[in-house]
Enzyme design. Structure first.
Site, PDB file in Angstrom:
ATOM      1  N   ARG A 228       0.865  -1.183   0.000  1.00 12.88           N
ATOM      2  CA  ARG A 228       0.000   0.000   0.000  1.00 12.88           C
ATOM      3  C   ARG A 228       0.897   1.227   0.000  1.00 12.88           C
ATOM      4  NH1 ARG A 228      -4.487  -1.382  -1.695  1.00 12.88           N
ATOM      5  NH2 ARG A 228      -5.662   0.218  -0.586  1.00 12.88           N
ATOM      6  N   HIS A 276       0.111   1.177  -9.703  1.00 17.80           N
ATOM      7  CA  HIS A 276      -0.707   0.343  -8.829  1.00 17.80           C
ATOM      8  C   HIS A 276      -1.331  -0.804  -9.632  1.00 17.80           C
ATOM      9  CE1 HIS A 276      -3.027   0.450  -4.775  1.00 17.80           C
ATOM     10  NE2 HIS A 276      -2.922  -0.791  -5.225  1.00 17.80           N
TER      11      HIS A 276
END
Length: 313
Positions: A228, A276
């Site tokens: 993350r 991502h």
């Protein structure tokens, strides 16, 4: 237990394919019929609007469409119902592919060769065997263990660190605060796959990075973050790259996403950036798992992969 409607609340994902697949077995809505809609039994979400779920009286469970659940906990009006995280073979496969790809690229000096190609330089640097390189995985959950098993098969030495003990055959396992520095000191390539919780936010900072082993067969320490974005401090990574604490970094996640065009990470010669994309949520694989869970729950069976609210994952 009767079937109920599914509320599909996605930010950053186009809902159409998710809706089509869920609608094969469930009635799906994109908005509640008022703040206290009694017809909604399940919510399938990604970064839902704050307080959207807070007053739904018959909500039974919340499903995340991604492996992370910190976006759900960001909701100040989160109701006290089970939260189910995604565990799917294809998601695990995607993440394993990404981790192994980036480890091998750094190990086989991909950045050096790409630079040489631009300059038309014909030079073969020394190459060390995989067994001389220690890959340290922060986060030995499903994703971390799957990546570790492939890296072990390729001959790498593998370390693992997690908040609590997670022994794995062939992996040198460390845990807790006491195990963090010894883990880092024994690691050449740091792979970050931790969940984001209040305890882990900002954990990839300069003080952690400077503990990595720099005198190694790679010629320096390497960072790979596919967990993350808020696990890391972007400025600390840049500092570590510029002063030699880090040799290179592969980053799939960032403190702010999308990564601002003004970020120096985009053009840094020692950084490989992906948007991502390490493990993309595929509705064709994930929706059937959610539908099976809903049906099983209505038969009186327990939900699987329920998040521990206290731990945050």
């Amino acid at each position: 237990m009767e079937k109920g409607k599914v509320l599909l609340a996605l930010t950053g994902f186009h809902p159409q394919r998710w809706r089509e697949l869920l609608a094969a077995e469930r009635e799906v809505v994109l908005e509640p019929d008022g703040p206290s809609d009694p017809s909604i039994a399940y919510a399938v979400v990604w970064k839902q609007k704050p307080n959207l779920l807070s007053s739904l009286p018959n909500l039974r469970a919340i499903f995340s469409i991604g492996a992370g659940v910190d976006h759900i906990f960001a909701d100040p009006g989160l109701p006290a119902v089970p939260i189910v995280r995604v565990v799917a073979d294809n998601l695990t496969q995607y993440m394993t592919e990404y981790v192994v790809w980036r480890v091998l690229d750094h190990h086989r000096q991909g950045m050096l060769y790409r630079g040489q190609q631009q300059k038309k330089t014909w030079h073969e640097p020394p190459q060390r065997p995989a067994g001389d390189i220690s890959v340290g995985i922060m986060g030995l959950g499903n994703l971390g263990r799957a990546a570790a098993s492939v890296l072990l098969a390729l001959g790498f030495a593998v370390n693992g660190w997690s908040r609590t003990e997670h022994p794995m055959q062939g992996v040198s396992a460390y845990s807790g605060e006491a195990g963090l520095i010894p883990f880092l000191n024994a690691t050449d390539i740091l792979v970050v796959l931790l969940p984001l919780t209040p305890r882990t936010q900002g954990i990839v900072n300069y003080s952690v990075l400077k503990e990595l082993r720099r005198r190694n067969g790679l010629g320096g320490a390497v960072l790979i973050n596919a967990g993350r974005g808020r696990l890391q401090k972007d400025a600390d990574i840049l500092r570590a790259l510029d002063d030699g604490t880090l040799k290179e970094a592969s980053l799939d996640v960032f403190e702010v996403e999308p990564l601002p065009k003004t970020s120096p990470l985009w053009s840094h010669p020692k950084v490989f950036v992906t948007p991502h994309a390490a493990a993309t949520s595929d509705p064709a694989h994930l929706v059937p798992i959610m539908l099976r869970q809903m049906a099983a729950f209505e038969r009186g069976e327990k939900l699987e992969n329920v998040v521990d609210r206290e731990a945050g994952y």
